[in-house]
Scaffold this active site. Structure first.
Site, PDB file in Angstrom:
ATOM      1  N   ASP A  58       0.840  -1.193   0.000  1.00  0.00           N
ATOM      2  CA  ASP A  58       0.000   0.000   0.000  1.00  0.00           C
ATOM      3  C   ASP A  58       0.877   1.246   0.000  1.00  0.00           C
ATOM      4  O   ASP A  58       1.950   1.267   0.619  1.00  0.00           O
ATOM      5  CB  ASP A  58      -0.895  -0.006   1.243  1.00  0.00           C
ATOM      6  CG  ASP A  58      -1.994   1.033   1.141  1.00  0.00           C
ATOM      7  OD1 ASP A  58      -3.072   0.710   0.620  1.00  0.00           O
ATOM      8  OD2 ASP A  58      -1.759   2.175   1.576  1.00  0.00           O
ATOM      9  N   TYR A 150     -13.449  14.006  -3.302  1.00  0.00           N
ATOM     10  CA  TYR A 150     -12.351  13.586  -4.179  1.00  0.00           C
ATOM     11  C   TYR A 150     -11.452  14.774  -4.512  1.00  0.00           C
ATOM     12  O   TYR A 150     -10.217  14.697  -4.377  1.00  0.00           O
ATOM     13  CB  TYR A 150     -12.897  12.961  -5.465  1.00  0.00           C
ATOM     14  CG  TYR A 150     -11.844  12.779  -6.525  1.00  0.00           C
ATOM     15  CD1 TYR A 150     -10.755  11.938  -6.308  1.00  0.00           C
ATOM     16  CD2 TYR A 150     -11.923  13.453  -7.744  1.00  0.00           C
ATOM     17  CE1 TYR A 150      -9.771  11.778  -7.276  1.00  0.00           C
ATOM     18  CE2 TYR A 150     -10.953  13.297  -8.718  1.00  0.00           C
ATOM     19  CZ  TYR A 150      -9.875  12.459  -8.480  1.00  0.00           C
ATOM     20  OH  TYR A 150      -8.909  12.314  -9.444  1.00  0.00           O
ATOM     21  N   ARG A 235     -16.317  18.148 -22.201  1.00  0.00           N
ATOM     22  CA  ARG A 235     -15.113  17.826 -21.433  1.00  0.00           C
ATOM     23  C   ARG A 235     -13.894  17.757 -22.354  1.00  0.00           C
ATOM     24  O   ARG A 235     -14.006  17.527 -23.554  1.00  0.00           O
ATOM     25  CB  ARG A 235     -15.277  16.488 -20.697  1.00  0.00           C
ATOM     26  CG  ARG A 235     -16.390  16.479 -19.650  1.00  0.00           C
ATOM     27  CD  ARG A 235     -16.077  17.380 -18.470  1.00  0.00           C
ATOM     28  NE  ARG A 235     -17.102  17.311 -17.432  1.00  0.00           N
ATOM     29  CZ  ARG A 235     -18.114  18.163 -17.313  1.00  0.00           C
ATOM     30  NH1 ARG A 235     -18.265  19.152 -18.198  1.00  0.00           N
ATOM     31  NH2 ARG A 235     -18.980  18.039 -16.333  1.00  0.00           N
TER      32      ARG A 235
END
Length: 342
Positions: A58, A150, A235
């Site tokens: 991790d 986020y 976008r």
């Protein structure tokens, strides 16, 4: 150079590993495989097996990081490991602050202990939130006001890196960072070795290609009444290989004490309908398209002003045509209709 790549088994990270190996670097590829793919690591290993070390760990594991950074004498880090689902971040904000922010702090601490000199951070245009019209196209000077966890989880890391770089400069330590704020990353490696495989899949081009392949019943357009030419969101889609080219250019350019932030995009936008039409042209296939209501927090128009990185480093996207971007994705999806799964 000896480079640690976190999130190395993910979509963007695996493309970075392949490019770094091709350039002659030695790479330590780190991923816990919670959302990455061992098959992506296996694919990039073929580029230069003697210069790739894979560590299943991790990015917030301090002991593993200390060992890897010391053993491999790492000079630079490209940090991609993160969760990136906006909706999930709203439902589970602590997951995002733990995985994206807290783990990054642990990684940065390990880099300071090991004397790593260059840190290239995978940030996001989500740090800009919903920019006012006068900031479209979006420059790096646009106020950073995220509208979801986020975006905040990434912006917090930018702040940490800025403070750590200031402290390192005062203490005479050679540390520098760059925050690269992505717009919509799209497409696949043109060699066909690597692709895009998320679960769940939320990116527009793969979603539409899954409909083409019969992996989903239909494509839903979320909102058709936006103030745009065809009523759908617009976008900026930057090809993943162009994105990695920018990372390499920034890594090579960083000097002690520097703090850089760049927008990575093509500098123009495509609407949802334009992307759907592009998939029809490229694949030559039809699929069901449904119209749905708007999703909360979706700005009408987001596309980058990438002129700063062009003027400072000479980088600009080489692929700007949406059909060409879609074609690279379709080539991989056609050969891997279930993603990396055998």
């Amino acid at each position: 150079m000896n480079v640690l790549v976190t999130g190395a088994a993910g979509y963007i990270g695996s493309h970075a590993v392949r490019r770094l190996l091709a350039d002659g670097h030695t790479v330590v590829a780190l991923d816990n495989l919670s959302r990455g793919h061992q098959a992506a690591i296996d694919a990039v290993r073929q580029t230069a097996p003697s210069r790739l070390t894979f560590a299943r760990a991790d990015a917030g594991d301090a002991d593993a990081l200390d060992t890897l950074l010391a053993q491999h004498k790492v000079n630079a880090v490209m940090h991609f490991a993160a969760y990136a689902l906006v909706g999930e971040s709203v439902e589970e904000p602590l997951l995002y602050y733990r995985n994206n922010t807290s783990a990054a702090v642990t990684l940065i601490e390990a880099c300071v202990r090991a004397g790593v000199e260059r840190f290239v951070f995978s940030s996001t245009c989500a740090t800009y939130g919903d920019p006012p019209p006068e900031f479209i196209p979006i420059p790096e000077s646009c106020p950073q006001r995220p509208i979801n966890p986020y975006g905040w989880s990434k912006l917090h890391v930018e702040h940490v890196l800025r403070d750590v770089t200031h402290a390192a400069s005062r203490q005479g330590r050679p540390f520098a960072f760059a925050a690269l704020r992505y717009f919509n990353v799209a497409g696949c490696d043109r060699s066909g070795a690597l692709g895009e495989d998320h679960d769940p899949e939320t990116h527009l081009i793969p979603v539409v290609l899954q409909a083409v392949l019969g992996r989903r019943d239909a494509v839903t357009i979320f909102g058709t009444d936006y103030p745009t030419p065809d009523g759908t969101c617009i976008r900026d889609y930057v090809h993943v290989e162009d994105l990695i080219n920018a990372h390499v250019a920034v890594m090579d350019a960083l000097r002690p004490g520097e703090q850089r932030a760049y927008n990575l995009g093509i500098g123009r936008g495509y609407s949802v309908r334009e992307v759907i039409d592009s998939v029809r042209r490229v694949t030559g296939r039809e699929f069901v398209v449904r119209e749905g209501s708007r999703r909360p927090g979706d700005p009408p128009t987001l596309y980058a002003d990438p002129s700063l990185i062009r003027s400072e480093l000479g980088w600009s996207a080489s692929i700007k045509d949406i059909d060409e971007i879609v074609a690279t994705a379709w080539a991989w999806f056609r050969d891997h209709p279930r993603g990396y799964a055998k």
